[in-house]
Design an enzyme around this catalytic site. Structure first.
Site, PDB file in Angstrom:
ATOM      1  N   LYS A   1     -15.142   7.277  -9.278  1.00  0.00           N
ATOM      2  CA  LYS A   1     -13.911   6.645  -8.764  1.00  0.00           C
ATOM      3  C   LYS A   1     -14.371   5.415  -7.989  1.00  0.00           C
ATOM      4  O   LYS A   1     -15.048   5.525  -6.970  1.00  0.00           O
ATOM      5  CB  LYS A   1     -13.165   7.610  -7.849  1.00  0.00           C
ATOM      6  CG  LYS A   1     -11.904   7.015  -7.239  1.00  0.00           C
ATOM      7  CD  LYS A   1     -11.171   8.080  -6.432  1.00  0.00           C
ATOM      8  CE  LYS A   1     -10.023   7.499  -5.636  1.00  0.00           C
ATOM      9  NZ  LYS A   1      -9.498   8.468  -4.660  1.00  0.00           N
ATOM     10  N   TRP A   2     -14.003   4.242  -8.510  1.00  0.00           N
ATOM     11  CA  TRP A   2     -14.504   2.961  -7.987  1.00  0.00           C
ATOM     12  C   TRP A   2     -13.409   2.328  -7.131  1.00  0.00           C
ATOM     13  O   TRP A   2     -12.416   1.827  -7.646  1.00  0.00           O
ATOM     14  CB  TRP A   2     -14.838   2.056  -9.175  1.00  0.00           C
ATOM     15  CG  TRP A   2     -15.428   0.728  -8.867  1.00  0.00           C
ATOM     16  CD1 TRP A   2     -14.886  -0.276  -8.119  1.00  0.00           C
ATOM     17  CD2 TRP A   2     -16.680   0.226  -9.344  1.00  0.00           C
ATOM     18  NE1 TRP A   2     -15.719  -1.357  -8.103  1.00  0.00           N
ATOM     19  CE2 TRP A   2     -16.837  -1.075  -8.856  1.00  0.00           C
ATOM     20  CE3 TRP A   2     -17.697   0.760 -10.157  1.00  0.00           C
ATOM     21  CZ2 TRP A   2     -17.951  -1.869  -9.141  1.00  0.00           C
ATOM     22  CZ3 TRP A   2     -18.797  -0.030 -10.450  1.00  0.00           C
ATOM     23  CH2 TRP A   2     -18.913  -1.328  -9.932  1.00  0.00           C
ATOM     24  N   ASP A   3     -13.623   2.352  -5.821  1.00  0.00           N
ATOM     25  CA  ASP A   3     -12.569   1.942  -4.886  1.00  0.00           C
ATOM     26  C   ASP A   3     -12.778   0.493  -4.414  1.00  0.00           C
ATOM     27  O   ASP A   3     -13.872  -0.093  -4.579  1.00  0.00           O
ATOM     28  CB  ASP A   3     -12.585   2.896  -3.687  1.00  0.00           C
ATOM     29  CG  ASP A   3     -11.221   3.106  -3.072  1.00  0.00           C
ATOM     30  OD1 ASP A   3     -10.335   2.268  -3.286  1.00  0.00           O
ATOM     31  OD2 ASP A   3     -11.051   4.107  -2.344  1.00  0.00           O
TER      32      ASP A   3
ATOM     33  N   TRP B   1       0.827  -1.191   0.000  1.00  0.00           N
ATOM     34  CA  TRP B   1       0.000   0.000   0.000  1.00  0.00           C
ATOM     35  C   TRP B   1       0.878   1.264   0.000  1.00  0.00           C
ATOM     36  O   TRP B   1       1.859   1.340   0.738  1.00  0.00           O
ATOM     37  CB  TRP B   1      -0.926   0.012   1.230  1.00  0.00           C
ATOM     38  CG  TRP B   1      -1.716   1.269   1.298  1.00  0.00           C
ATOM     39  CD1 TRP B   1      -2.795   1.610   0.521  1.00  0.00           C
ATOM     40  CD2 TRP B   1      -1.453   2.390   2.145  1.00  0.00           C
ATOM     41  NE1 TRP B   1      -3.218   2.877   0.837  1.00  0.00           N
ATOM     42  CE2 TRP B   1      -2.423   3.385   1.843  1.00  0.00           C
ATOM     43  CE3 TRP B   1      -0.496   2.659   3.126  1.00  0.00           C
ATOM     44  CZ2 TRP B   1      -2.458   4.616   2.478  1.00  0.00           C
ATOM     45  CZ3 TRP B   1      -0.545   3.894   3.761  1.00  0.00           C
ATOM     46  CH2 TRP B   1      -1.520   4.851   3.440  1.00  0.00           C
TER      47      TRP B   1
ATOM     48  N   ASN C   1     -11.066  -1.307  -0.951  1.00  0.00           N
ATOM     49  CA  ASN C   1     -10.042  -1.000   0.041  1.00  0.00           C
ATOM     50  C   ASN C   1      -9.547  -2.123   0.934  1.00  0.00           C
ATOM     51  O   ASN C   1      -8.807  -1.860   1.877  1.00  0.00           O
ATOM     52  CB  ASN C   1     -10.536   0.140   0.928  1.00  0.00           C
ATOM     53  CG  ASN C   1     -10.277   1.482   0.277  1.00  0.00           C
ATOM     54  OD1 ASN C   1      -9.140   1.834   0.038  1.00  0.00           O
ATOM     55  ND2 ASN C   1     -11.334   2.211  -0.033  1.00  0.00           N
TER      56      ASN C   1
ATOM     57  N   ASP D   1     -14.995  12.629  -2.991  1.00  0.00           N
ATOM     58  CA  ASP D   1     -14.468  11.318  -2.590  1.00  0.00           C
ATOM     59  C   ASP D   1     -15.261  10.792  -1.391  1.00  0.00           C
ATOM     60  O   ASP D   1     -16.369  11.268  -1.095  1.00  0.00           O
ATOM     61  CB  ASP D   1     -12.956  11.454  -2.292  1.00  0.00           C
ATOM     62  CG  ASP D   1     -12.190  10.166  -2.515  1.00  0.00           C
ATOM     63  OD1 ASP D   1     -12.303   9.256  -1.662  1.00  0.00           O
ATOM     64  OD2 ASP D   1     -11.480  10.041  -3.534  1.00  0.00           O
ATOM     65  N   ASP D   2     -14.731   9.842  -0.696  1.00  0.00           N
ATOM     66  CA  ASP D   2     -15.362   9.183   0.455  1.00  0.00           C
ATOM     67  C   ASP D   2     -15.929  10.210   1.449  1.00  0.00           C
ATOM     68  O   ASP D   2     -15.384  11.298   1.593  1.00  0.00           O
ATOM     69  CB  ASP D   2     -14.268   8.352   1.157  1.00  0.00           C
ATOM     70  CG  ASP D   2     -14.851   7.243   2.002  1.00  0.00           C
ATOM     71  OD1 ASP D   2     -16.062   7.220   2.207  1.00  0.00           O
ATOM     72  OD2 ASP D   2     -14.057   6.385   2.450  1.00  0.00           O
TER      73      ASP D   2
ATOM     74  N   ARG E   1      -9.797  -2.832   7.163  1.00  0.00           N
ATOM     75  CA  ARG E   1     -10.397  -1.489   7.164  1.00  0.00           C
ATOM     76  C   ARG E   1     -11.860  -1.517   7.640  1.00  0.00           C
ATOM     77  O   ARG E   1     -12.720  -0.838   7.089  1.00  0.00           O
ATOM     78  CB  ARG E   1     -10.305  -0.840   5.792  1.00  0.00           C
ATOM     79  CG  ARG E   1     -10.183   0.674   5.877  1.00  0.00           C
ATOM     80  CD  ARG E   1     -10.533   1.382   4.592  1.00  0.00           C
ATOM     81  NE  ARG E   1     -10.129   2.786   4.645  1.00  0.00           N
ATOM     82  CZ  ARG E   1     -10.639   3.743   3.884  1.00  0.00           C
ATOM     83  NH1 ARG E   1     -11.538   3.455   2.982  1.00  0.00           N
ATOM     84  NH2 ARG E   1     -10.235   4.984   3.992  1.00  0.00           N
TER      85      ARG E   1
ATOM     86  N   CYS F   1      -9.705   1.931  -8.671  1.00  0.00           N
ATOM     87  CA  CYS F   1      -8.866   2.263  -7.514  1.00  0.00           C
ATOM     88  C   CYS F   1      -9.004   1.096  -6.555  1.00  0.00           C
ATOM     89  O   CYS F   1     -10.075   0.482  -6.467  1.00  0.00           O
ATOM     90  CB  CYS F   1      -9.384   3.551  -6.874  1.00  0.00           C
ATOM     91  SG  CYS F   1      -8.541   4.009  -5.360  1.00  0.00           S
TER      92      CYS F   1
ATOM     93  N   ASP G   1      -1.968   5.525  -3.361  1.00  0.00           N
ATOM     94  CA  ASP G   1      -2.406   6.521  -2.382  1.00  0.00           C
ATOM     95  C   ASP G   1      -1.246   7.407  -1.966  1.00  0.00           C
ATOM     96  O   ASP G   1      -1.432   8.342  -1.186  1.00  0.00           O
ATOM     97  CB  ASP G   1      -2.979   5.835  -1.139  1.00  0.00           C
ATOM     98  CG  ASP G   1      -4.442   5.522  -1.331  1.00  0.00           C
ATOM     99  OD1 ASP G   1      -4.991   5.892  -2.384  1.00  0.00           O
ATOM    100  OD2 ASP G   1      -5.047   4.915  -0.432  1.00  0.00           O
TER     101      ASP G   1
HETATM  102  C1  DGJ Z   1      -8.462   4.711  -0.848  1.00  0.00           C
HETATM  103  C2  DGJ Z   1      -8.201   5.515  -2.083  1.00  0.00           C
HETATM  104  O1  DGJ Z   1      -7.069   5.076  -2.740  1.00  0.00           O
HETATM  105  C3  DGJ Z   1      -8.125   6.991  -1.672  1.00  0.00           C
HETATM  106  O2  DGJ Z   1      -7.758   7.772  -2.773  1.00  0.00           O
HETATM  107  C4  DGJ Z   1      -9.455   7.397  -1.127  1.00  0.00           C
HETATM  108  O3  DGJ Z   1     -10.425   7.328  -2.125  1.00  0.00           O
HETATM  109  C5  DGJ Z   1      -9.827   6.511   0.058  1.00  0.00           C
HETATM  110  N1  DGJ Z   1      -9.711   5.126  -0.265  1.00  0.00           N
HETATM  111  C6  DGJ Z   1     -11.220   6.811   0.534  1.00  0.00           C
HETATM  112  O4  DGJ Z   1     -11.626   5.968   1.539  1.00  0.00           O
END
Ligand code: DGJ
Length: 645
Positions: A460-462, A188, A464, A355-356, A427, A508, A530
């Site tokens: 933006k499709w995340d 990461w 995590n 964003d989030d 997370r 993403c 990130d």
């Molecule tokens: C991880 C992404 O890579 C960041 O750019 C951001 O969108 C965060 N998540 C939001 O939780």
């Protein structure tokens, strides 16, 4: 051009040739893959002592042969392409030639993405000697980019089930005359370190076990002449059109015959193939150039731009955006959003991305994923009001594949998640079970409604977290779960692409944890990391460029001291790095000085004037601090050494 003469298949692209021979036993002997000017066909394998003779009347020793396809049990002891459990529980397979077809069919996999626009196609059909199990190997040629892609289809024509314990997408046997294997490792905020080893008789493996293509080990790898440099020497590049666990290995005999394999990671994978069912592998991609690493990269870039990325944004300029993440994190408020958007518009920015933190009760990362409804406490007039009144296009962050335990969706549909007893968290969130069609259908409707109502033009499709506790309550064979997950994921992406052709999707996964060709078939660009530190991003830009063109890489200018590393670099350096990509800003523009704002205004003008060159020009690496980027009209040198301490 593909031909079959004197029992030899020749697959020729503009500058490369790939050859294999049909033996009278029905096996396929690999002869050569490389540039047209250095064809040396490999020789027949020998008896190297106590090797297994294929059959008493035939002088064939598979142990020392170069093969197109290998399997277990008939004397070939290098790592196999395929491992099956046959209907009677036996493990031996022996796939022999039945027929072939040469035509101009394009790649098509029923439930997986693939490249498109190929020039020619070869399908070789093989059948197991003992059972009615048929293996098709498909080859697709892309002449101008010197790319060949391959995938396999396995048909169980017996009346009983079989198990696929391993099936690869590509096998390439070659002579190891001191070649090197290079892969890209990371973590990461620390993606794409170039790691290289000389190929020896110790097996080399690059793979992912995270359930994603992974920032730990990208599926793009290279094999090169030992002395190859950026512009000289023979370099091969390989990739896979797949976003799940992948596997690349090189197994070399003491006689220095090597086998490269690429495909689905067999660890934790087994697929039950019932009578009359078909299994299709992901598509593998390979190219080769005698003009060093830059030559190979050019081929890969051209192929990705023309034959992977599709839709409205294929070869089209991408908008300059501002993203709220590093500006506000979860602290979203309607007033702040309007202020930032208005400053962005003044400066010439074209897309404003929230964003989030915009959906109900999402004040930190412990809750609400899954409940994709606007938080009216933070944004009282709703998302559409923002989209309608900011004067630039509106974009939104979502993470559709995830759910928090603390969410209405989880409370209503716990059975839709991938989880097991004493589940380990990542997370604070869990992965929705996309191997379950019901979950995918729900997401198609829910996300479609959101995209429609919000008026957004960019997503933006995340994604995590990585997979753990892999278990689906709706699946019989858990070892199929991750593969079936991606089939469901691709169905979701395809449907949303079809319903919203105007929306630009950016992939993403906590940065670059799912940076691969499978994603790029649906999302034309991916957020690479990130980590927005300019010098770290310089390294990543250079290393990503081995396998991917900058037109698919999201790159932003952020504030200093940098939020991930604490380092400070001039605004000009941050721009010079981010401009070679899908460009944007990720900071609170309303907090900057007039001097900084004036510089940013100039950057935006420069980017707009040169956008085609920056996004689509061909990058050539000179060294770690110098690049050339050129299009039909100009070549520009990018010199990062001026920013060195
Ligand atoms: C991880 C992404 O890579 C960041 O750019 C951001 O969108 C965060 N998540 C939001 O939780």
């Amino acid at each position: 051009m593909i031909d079959f003469k004197n029992n030899v298949f020749s697959l020729k692209t503009d500058n490369t040739i790939y050859r294999f021979e049909l033996l009278n036993t029905g096996h396929l002997r690999h002869l050569f893959y490389g540039d047209c000017e250095s064809v040396v066909d490999y020789k027949k394998g020998k008896d190297i002592g106590n090797s297994i003779k294929y059959s008493q009347d035939k002088e064939l020793f598979l142990e020392d042969e170069m093969l197109e396809i290998s399997s277990l049990g008939k004397g070939d002891i290098k790592e196999p392409f395929i491992e099956l459990i046959n209907p009677d529980g036996s493990l031996t397979s022996d796939f022999l030639y039945v027929s072939h077809v040469i035509d101009d069919r394009e790649p098509f996999l029923e439930k997986l993405p693939s490249s498109y626009g190929s020039n020619e196609h070869l399908c070789v059909t093989l059948k197991d000697r003992n059972f009615d199990i048929v293996l098709e190997i498909h080859y697709f040629l892309y002449m101008e980019s010197d790319v060949i892609t391959k995938y396999a289809r396995l048909f169980n024509n017996t009346d009983k089930k079989i198990f696929i314990n391993k099936i690869m997408s590509n096998q390439l046997d070659f002579i190891n005359d001191r070649k090197r294997f290079t892969a890209f490792k990371g973590s990461w905020a620390n993606e794409f370190h170039k790691v290289s080893s000389e190929i020896s008789q110790i097996r080399l493996v690059n793979c992912s076990n995270t359930g994603t293509s992974s920032s730990r080990s990208n599926p793009f790898v290279m094999i090169s002449d030992n002395g190859a440099d950026e512009n000289n020497g023979c370099v091969y590049g390989f990739n896979l059109v797949y976003s799940g666990n992948h596997y690349e290995s090189i197994d070399t005999s003491i006689q220095n015959k090597s086998r490269f394999l690429q495909g689905i990671n067999p660890d934790g994978f087994s697929y039950e193939l019932n009578s009359l069912e078909i299994f299709e592998t992901p598509e593998a991609v390979m190219t080769c150039s005698r003009n060093g690493f830059n030559g190979m990269s050019k081929n890969m870039h051209r192929f990705i731009r023309n034959n992977i990325v599709r839709g409205k944004y294929k070869n089209n300029e991408r908008p300059i955006l501002v993203n709220t993440w590093e500006a506000f994190y979860f602290d979203i408020e309607e007033r702040k959003l309007f202020d930032l958007a208005s400053k962005a518009k003044e400066l010439g920015i074209e897309l404003f991305v929230v964003d989030d933190g915009w959906f109900k009760k999402r004040n930190d990362d412990t809750s609400s994923l899954g409940d994709w409804d606007c938080d009216l406490k933070k944004i009282p007039n709703g998302l559409k009001n923002i989209a309608d009144n900011i004067g630039v296009n509106f974009g939104l962050w979502i993470e559709p594949e995830m759910v928090n335990e603390n969410s209405d969706l989880y409370r209503e549909h716990k059975e839709w998640t991938i989880e097991y007893d004493n589940h380990s968290e990542g997370r604070n969130q869990r992965i929705l079970d996309l191997s379950n069609n019901e979950t995918v259908d729900y997401l198609i409707d829910k996300i479609s409604a959101l995209l429609k109502e919000s008026g957004c033009r960019y997503v933006k499709w995340d994604f995590n977290r990585i997979f753990s506790d892999v278990y689906s309550s709706s699946l019989k064979n858990q070892q199929e779960l991750i593969f079936r997950y991606y089939q469901g994921f691709y169905r979701l992406c395809k449907e949303l692409n079809n319903r919203f052709p105007e929306i630009l999707f950016e992939g993403c996964a906590a940065g670059g944890n799912r940076f691969d060709l499978g994603i790029l078939c649906f999302f034309p660009q991916i957020w690479a990391s990130d980590n927005t530190d300019a010098d770290d991003r310089r390294r990543m830009l250079i290393n990503y460029s081995y396998g991917y063109p900058q037109s698919v890489i999201g790159a932003h200018v952020s504030a200093c001291p940098n939020h991930q590393t604490g380092r400070t670099f001039p605004l000009s350096f941050r721009y010079d790095v981010a401009k070679l990509g899908c460009f944007g800003y990720e900071l609170d523009l309303t907090k900057l000085s007039d001097v900084e704002l004036t510089e940013i205004e100039q950057q935006i003008k420069d980017y707009k004037n040169n956008r085609k060159l920056y996004q689509y020009g061909q990058i050539e690496r000179i060294d770690d601090h110098h690049l050339l980027v050129s299009d039909d009209e100009q070549t520009v040198m990018i010199d990062y050494s001026v920013y060195k301490d």
